[in-house]
Scaffold this motif. Structure first.
Motif, PDB file in Angstrom:
ATOM      1  N   PRO A  20       1.172  -1.188  -0.281  1.00 40.89           N
ATOM      2  CA  PRO A  20       0.285   0.120  -0.197  1.00 40.89           C
ATOM      3  C   PRO A  20       0.429   0.923  -0.531  1.00 40.89           C
ATOM      4  O   PRO A  20       0.475   2.235  -0.167  1.00 40.89           O
ATOM      5  CB  PRO A  20      -0.741   0.083   1.117  1.00 40.89           C
ATOM      6  CG  PRO A  20      -0.768  -1.595   1.789  1.00 40.89           C
ATOM      7  CD  PRO A  20       0.297  -2.613   1.461  1.00 40.89           C
ATOM      8  N   LEU A  21       2.246   1.293   0.372  1.00 38.93           N
ATOM      9  CA  LEU A  21       3.105   2.641   0.595  1.00 38.93           C
ATOM     10  C   LEU A  21       3.530   2.757  -0.590  1.00 38.93           C
ATOM     11  O   LEU A  21       3.870   4.290  -0.707  1.00 38.93           O
ATOM     12  CB  LEU A  21       4.137   2.193   1.567  1.00 38.93           C
ATOM     13  CG  LEU A  21       4.413   1.833   2.661  1.00 38.93           C
ATOM     14  CD1 LEU A  21       5.286   1.187   2.862  1.00 38.93           C
ATOM     15  CD2 LEU A  21       3.213   2.895   3.841  1.00 38.93           C
ATOM     16  N   MET A  22       3.182   2.103  -1.718  1.00 44.88           N
ATOM     17  CA  MET A  22       3.173   2.671  -3.614  1.00 44.88           C
ATOM     18  C   MET A  22       2.392   2.934  -3.961  1.00 44.88           C
ATOM     19  O   MET A  22       2.661   3.609  -4.887  1.00 44.88           O
ATOM     20  CB  MET A  22       3.453   1.473  -4.150  1.00 44.88           C
ATOM     21  CG  MET A  22       4.871   0.453  -3.558  1.00 44.88           C
ATOM     22  SD  MET A  22       5.106  -1.367  -4.862  1.00 44.88           S
ATOM     23  CE  MET A  22       6.109  -0.351  -6.180  1.00 44.88           C
ATOM     24  N   TYR A  26      -4.577  -0.821  -8.751  1.00 42.36           N
ATOM     25  CA  TYR A  26      -4.135  -1.589  -9.362  1.00 42.36           C
ATOM     26  C   TYR A  26      -3.537  -2.788  -8.741  1.00 42.36           C
ATOM     27  O   TYR A  26      -3.645  -3.699  -8.620  1.00 42.36           O
ATOM     28  CB  TYR A  26      -2.726  -1.432 -10.670  1.00 42.36           C
ATOM     29  CG  TYR A  26      -3.007  -2.383 -12.044  1.00 42.36           C
ATOM     30  CD1 TYR A  26      -3.944  -3.411 -11.912  1.00 42.36           C
ATOM     31  CD2 TYR A  26      -1.746  -3.263 -11.955  1.00 42.36           C
ATOM     32  CE1 TYR A  26      -3.774  -4.416 -13.149  1.00 42.36           C
ATOM     33  CE2 TYR A  26      -1.649  -4.238 -12.511  1.00 42.36           C
ATOM     34  CZ  TYR A  26      -2.913  -4.981 -13.086  1.00 42.36           C
ATOM     35  OH  TYR A  26      -2.611  -6.074 -13.741  1.00 42.36           O
ATOM     36  N   LEU A  27      -1.312  -2.648  -7.917  1.00 43.87           N
ATOM     37  CA  LEU A  27      -0.759  -3.462  -6.892  1.00 43.87           C
ATOM     38  C   LEU A  27      -1.619  -3.591  -5.951  1.00 43.87           C
ATOM     39  O   LEU A  27      -1.576  -5.133  -5.476  1.00 43.87           O
ATOM     40  CB  LEU A  27       0.149  -2.537  -6.874  1.00 43.87           C
ATOM     41  CG  LEU A  27       1.666  -3.164  -6.521  1.00 43.87           C
ATOM     42  CD1 LEU A  27       1.445  -4.765  -7.747  1.00 43.87           C
ATOM     43  CD2 LEU A  27       2.472  -2.489  -6.587  1.00 43.87           C
ATOM     44  N   ILE A  28      -2.569  -2.918  -5.104  1.00 50.66           N
ATOM     45  CA  ILE A  28      -3.247  -2.979  -3.968  1.00 50.66           C
ATOM     46  C   ILE A  28      -4.134  -4.465  -4.553  1.00 50.66           C
ATOM     47  O   ILE A  28      -4.214  -5.373  -3.609  1.00 50.66           O
ATOM     48  CB  ILE A  28      -3.841  -2.449  -3.812  1.00 50.66           C
ATOM     49  CG1 ILE A  28      -3.050  -0.956  -2.964  1.00 50.66           C
ATOM     50  CG2 ILE A  28      -4.739  -2.432  -1.766  1.00 50.66           C
ATOM     51  CD1 ILE A  28      -3.498   0.105  -2.220  1.00 50.66           C
ATOM     52  N   ASP A  29      -5.663  -3.700  -5.475  1.00 47.61           N
ATOM     53  CA  ASP A  29      -6.689  -5.331  -5.813  1.00 47.61           C
ATOM     54  C   ASP A  29      -5.701  -6.553  -6.267  1.00 47.61           C
ATOM     55  O   ASP A  29      -5.668  -7.287  -6.533  1.00 47.61           O
ATOM     56  CB  ASP A  29      -6.877  -4.104  -7.242  1.00 47.61           C
ATOM     57  CG  ASP A  29      -7.637  -3.364  -7.002  1.00 47.61           C
ATOM     58  OD1 ASP A  29      -8.073  -3.231  -5.415  1.00 47.61           O
ATOM     59  OD2 ASP A  29      -8.342  -2.526  -7.500  1.00 47.61           O
ATOM     60  N   LEU A  30      -4.331  -6.468  -7.432  1.00 48.76           N
ATOM     61  CA  LEU A  30      -3.738  -7.362  -7.767  1.00 48.76           C
ATOM     62  C   LEU A  30      -3.090  -8.226  -6.745  1.00 48.76           C
ATOM     63  O   LEU A  30      -3.376  -9.286  -6.656  1.00 48.76           O
ATOM     64  CB  LEU A  30      -2.938  -7.227  -8.794  1.00 48.76           C
ATOM     65  CG  LEU A  30      -2.081  -8.482  -9.109  1.00 48.76           C
ATOM     66  CD1 LEU A  30      -2.822  -8.930 -10.075  1.00 48.76           C
ATOM     67  CD2 LEU A  30      -1.100  -7.405 -10.044  1.00 48.76           C
ATOM     68  N   SER A  31      -2.742  -7.643  -5.624  1.00 46.31           N
ATOM     69  CA  SER A  31      -1.914  -8.377  -4.933  1.00 46.31           C
ATOM     70  C   SER A  31      -3.080  -8.969  -3.676  1.00 46.31           C
ATOM     71  O   SER A  31      -2.889 -10.347  -3.343  1.00 46.31           O
ATOM     72  CB  SER A  31      -1.301  -7.329  -3.045  1.00 46.31           C
ATOM     73  OG  SER A  31       0.180  -6.660  -4.492  1.00 46.31           O
TER      74      SER A  31
END
Length: 309
Positions: A20-22, A26-31
């Motif tokens: 989440p710090l990024m 999209y990355l949060i959902d993907l993870s």
């Protein structure tokens, strides 16, 4: 747990906690999605990798957990601390019911019966429109306020999945898990030394169904809905391929397989229309070249390097 594996797990957990710090939605959902499928694949591996049976219907318990949590949260307005455990218990109960019949059989007969029960769950979800929404799905799941945004939900998923994986690891490395391996390696010999093989296979089935229900309950809240596709045979096939791709005789192999296959599916769907073809090629490679999965490939490469030195 070996020190190297423990270190790797801690590093992965720290990396995930920093996602989440990024500040990338999209990355949060993907993870979040990958975490759910990692748990789903690891639950199936209890049946395949440890008890030596192949299930073609594991998606049934994923769907039951999802529908139960969604319906209890939304239709009956239960609080999460009651609906979530109830959904998991219902998945475990369904797995116990199916296991009672399936564990009477072995090999392909076992696999086909698991598929039959899974399609029965799909048919109920499809036809019982007043409760499940039928082919339109059960939409508008009432997610608690504190989980209504991406970051809190991601951390909620991370905690639940990490706890579940740690529990699965302890189960698989307990005396119960070692007995399961003995049953997998030689069912007849295990019976001769006094192991109740049917009871052990039944227990493995229930454990697998329970944690598939956990994954399904999370996924229902994440999607704000549950759909009949969650119980369809294609969902069972996908998680089965994830398990095979990573390596079914490794505790963490299916996690690698789930991550790899999910990322490949995402990227393939973004750049091409031929994901089913790509999936078919992956399955051929697993069967013909990588029967032990990516974990087995890594061991072979490490062995060649060590031999060269």
């Amino acid at each position: 747990m070996p020190r190297g594996v423990l270190t790797t797990c801690i590093l992965v957990l720290v990396a995930l906690a920093c996602v989440p710090l990024m500040e990338s939605r999209y990355l949060i959902d993907l993870s979040t999605e990958i975490l759910v499928y990692v748990l789903f694949a690891l639950s199936l591996n209890v049946i395949i990798g440890f008890s030596g049976n192949v299930s073609f219907g594991h998606a049934a318990y994923f769907a039951i957990g999802g529908y139960a949590n969604a319906i209890l949260l939304t239709t009956y307005e239960w609080p999460l601390f009651l609906s979530f455990p109830a959904a998991v218990v219902l998945s475990a109960a369904a797995a116990a019911f199916v296991a009672y019949f399936c564990t009477r059989l072995t090999d392909i007969y076992f696999a086909m019966l698991t598929l039959a029960f899974s399609m029965l769950v799909w048919a109920i979800a499809f036809k019982w429109r007043s409760v499940t929404g039928g082919d339109d799905g059960f939409v508008g799941v009432n997610v608690p306020e504190f989980l209504n945004s991406r970051v809190p939900f991601f951390y909620f998923t991370l905690v639940i999945v990490t706890t579940s994986i740690a529990t699965l690891w302890m189960i698989c490395h307990s005396a119960f898990g070692q007995t399961l391996i003995a049953v997998r390696e030689n069912l007849t010999r295990a019976g001769f030394i006094g192991v109740n093989t049917r009871m052990m296979r039944c227990a493995a089935f229930i454990v697998a169904g329970t944690f598939a229900g956990v994954a399904g309950a999370i996924f229902a809240m994440y999607n704000r809905g549950v759909y009949t596709e969650s119980a369809f045979w294609t969902e069972s096939a996908q998680v089965l391929i994830m398990t095979l791709l990573g390596g079914m005789y490794s505790v963490f192999g299916p996690a690698i397989g789930a991550t790899t296959l999910y990322l490949l599916e995402r990227f393939a769907n973004e750049y091409t229309e031929y994901w089913p073809t790509v999936l078919g090629v992956i399955l051929l490679v697993i069967v013909l070249v990588l029967p032990e999965g990516l974990v087995g490939l890594a061991k072979r490469i490490r062995g060649h390097i060590a031999g060269g030195n």
